[in-house]
Enzyme design. Structure first.
Site, PDB file in Angstrom:
ATOM      1  N   SER A  97       0.826  -1.200   0.000  1.00  0.00           N
ATOM      2  CA  SER A  97       0.000   0.000   0.000  1.00  0.00           C
ATOM      3  C   SER A  97       0.869   1.263   0.000  1.00  0.00           C
ATOM      4  CB  SER A  97      -0.946  -0.040   1.204  1.00  0.00           C
ATOM      5  OG  SER A  97      -1.964   0.921   1.089  1.00  0.00           O
ATOM      6  N   ASP A 133      -5.484  -4.207  -2.511  1.00  0.00           N
ATOM      7  CA  ASP A 133      -4.468  -3.793  -1.539  1.00  0.00           C
ATOM      8  C   ASP A 133      -3.733  -4.980  -0.917  1.00  0.00           C
ATOM      9  OD1 ASP A 133      -3.050  -2.649   0.614  1.00  0.00           O
ATOM     10  OD2 ASP A 133      -4.585  -1.119   0.904  1.00  0.00           O
TER      11      ASP A 133
END
Length: 502
Positions: free
Chosen positions: A38, A165
């Site tokens: 991320s 993610d």
């Protein structure tokens, strides 16, 4: 000592990672390989492409994160059509542009080894994206996958697989490299959690994901062996707080700087750290001297006196002149002319980082050669040739300004509480090593002084001063009840609370 760096995900809180990385670079740390999830993937990609932390900071200062959000205004429509509120295309174009400036398109274009994690929703597995696994995948697209927070950003299609993610399965992927040579950068809030009352499915799902990620990464940190771990407290910032002001970005960055400075002054994390202990007639000052600070280095000393003034559990703070923030009454101590000869013989010089004027002349804000530190501290502890009381600063800030009357506060009494020592540590602000020393005193008021202080406490609109609770001071002006930043309070304000507490 540290061959690899791994950066935890955390949305916009990733700004703090850059601050910590800049300190690591200043200590001579240079990674062969980096990775992350991320926001950590963004930092890792820029580093692997050849950007320094200082360059990253400039990039982040120049972008409004909310300007990279491209999506529909209707939540239900966005989720139904794209499985995310925002497309993520603007972000991908943004990171692609910056990587291209370093000549990076694919993983093998990176001067440093780069590994990014993403979550494969189709196969329900964690995927490591690098040169070996995805030689033809653009780095910008890999980063786009890794930062695609579910329900916030649209997933990315990779072949027949749907990618989101990396933090869903591993927000802090410590297994990317050999742990014995890995320095981890972790975002770990120590602030008390705010009361949670979900108002809809979005808040509910985000809360569940946050709990899962924190629990998984706490386990990883406890079970994985690392060469080092920098733990950054990002405070109460939210991962999806995309509308960050300039000051809020600076706050996050400085949190990273502070965490890394604390890490590198710990002797466990240095190849060699020398403990300096200087004893006076009545007290002792101990400093940890990092290995890279040689005898010819000049260390910045800033020595002050702070005054603790308390009424009904609240403490009086004044607005600073140089920085727009509230802080304890007090300031830098001054030397007397009788000490100038001795200090000159030790090679002590006036601080050139701050302009010297009539008000700052003779301040105990000086540069001291490393070889003279012991002698300088010995002189300081003797208490001769310098101020030993906070009276001058108290008078200038409160009496001469009319906040308190000269009739009642002509000769205030102070009780010595204790000493706070910080350093030797690297300061990003002044780009040098420094030592901060604060002597903390408590005002011992008479009955008439107590009456006047109580009256001042009742006038909350008095210019230039405020009364703050310990909780507000420790939260640097953030009010948990209203969930608002009421004002800005300096970090060193908490020193008046902690001094004398064993």
């Amino acid at each position: 000592m540290y061959k690899y760096g791994v950066f935890q995900g955390g949305g916009v809180k990733g700004v703090a990672l850059v601050g910590a990385l800049e300190v690591a670079e200043s200590r001579g740390v240079s990674f062969e390989g980096v990775g992350g999830a991320s926001a950590g993937a963004i930092v890792a990609a820029l580093y692997a492409a050849g950007y320094t932390a200082a360059e990253m900071r400039s990039i982040l200062e120049g972008v409004q994160f909310d300007s990279l959000l491209d999506g529909a205004s209707l939540v239900r429509l966005a989720l139904a059509k794209r499985l995310g509120l925002y497309r993520g295309k603007l972000f991908q174009e943004w990171i692609h542009k910056h990587l291209a400036r370093k000549g990076v398109r694919f993983f093998n274009d990176c001067p440093k080894q780069l590994r990014i994690v993403a979550t494969n929703l189709t196969e329900r597995t964690l995927v490591v994206l690098d040169t070996a696994s995805q030689p033809t995948l653009e780095v910008a697209e890999a980063v786009r996958m890794s930062m695609s927070i579910p329900f916030v950003f649209e997933p990315v299609q990779l072949g027949r697989n749907l990618m989101v993610d990396g933090g869903v399965l591993s927000n802090f992927p410590l297994s990317l490299f050999d742990g014995n040579a890995t320095l981890g950068f972790r975002l770990h809030s120590r602030s008390a959690s705010l009361p949670f009352a979900p108002e809809g499915y979005r808040e509910y799902l985000v809360a569940i994901m946050g709990a899962m990620l924190d629990g998984r990464d706490n386990y990883d940190v406890q079970t994985k062996k690392l060469a080092g771990l920098i733990e950054i407290d990002p405070g109460r910032f939210s991962s999806t707080q995309f509308k960050l002001s300039v000051s809020e970005k600076a706050d996050l960055y400085e949190r990273g700087v502070s965490a890394a400075n604390r890490f590198f002054v710990d002797p466990v994390n240095m190849d060699r750290t020398q403990q300096l202990t200087v004893r006076g007639t009545e007290s002792t000052i101990g400093l940890k001297n990092p290995a890279e600070v040689g005898d010819e280095a000049e260390i910045r000393f800033s020595i002050s006196a702070l005054v603790r003034i308390e009424v009904d559990g609240h403490f009086l703070l004044t607005k600073g002149n140089r920085i727009e923030q509230f802080q304890p009454v007090g300031g830098v101590l001054k030397t007397f002319s009788t000490a100038h000869g001795k200090l000159g013989n030790l090679g002590v010089k006036a601080d050139s980082k701050i302009p010297i004027d009539q008000d700052s002349r003779d301040d105990l804000r000086v540069f001291v050669p490393r070889r003279s530190i012991e002698a300088f501290i010995q002189w300081y502890l003797e208490g001769r040739g310098r101020e030993t009381s906070p009276w001058r600063e108290f008078n200038e800030e409160l009496v001469e300004t009319g906040v308190l009357s000269s009739e009642n506060f002509r000769a205030p009494a102070f009780d010595y509480v204790g000493r706070r020592v910080e350093g030797i540590r690297w300061t990003q602000h002044f780009q040098c090593y420094e030592v901060l020393i604060a002597e903390v005193f408590a005002l011992v008021p008479t009955l008439r002084q107590i009456e006047e202080l109580n009256a001042l406490r009742g006038h909350i609109d008095t210019p230039g001063v405020m009364w703050a609770s310990p909780a507000l001071i420790r939260a640097l002006g953030y009010d948990a009840a209203s969930q608002r930043q009421l004002t800005r309070i300096s970090e060193h304000s908490s020193w008046i609370l902690d001094a004398g507490v064993s």
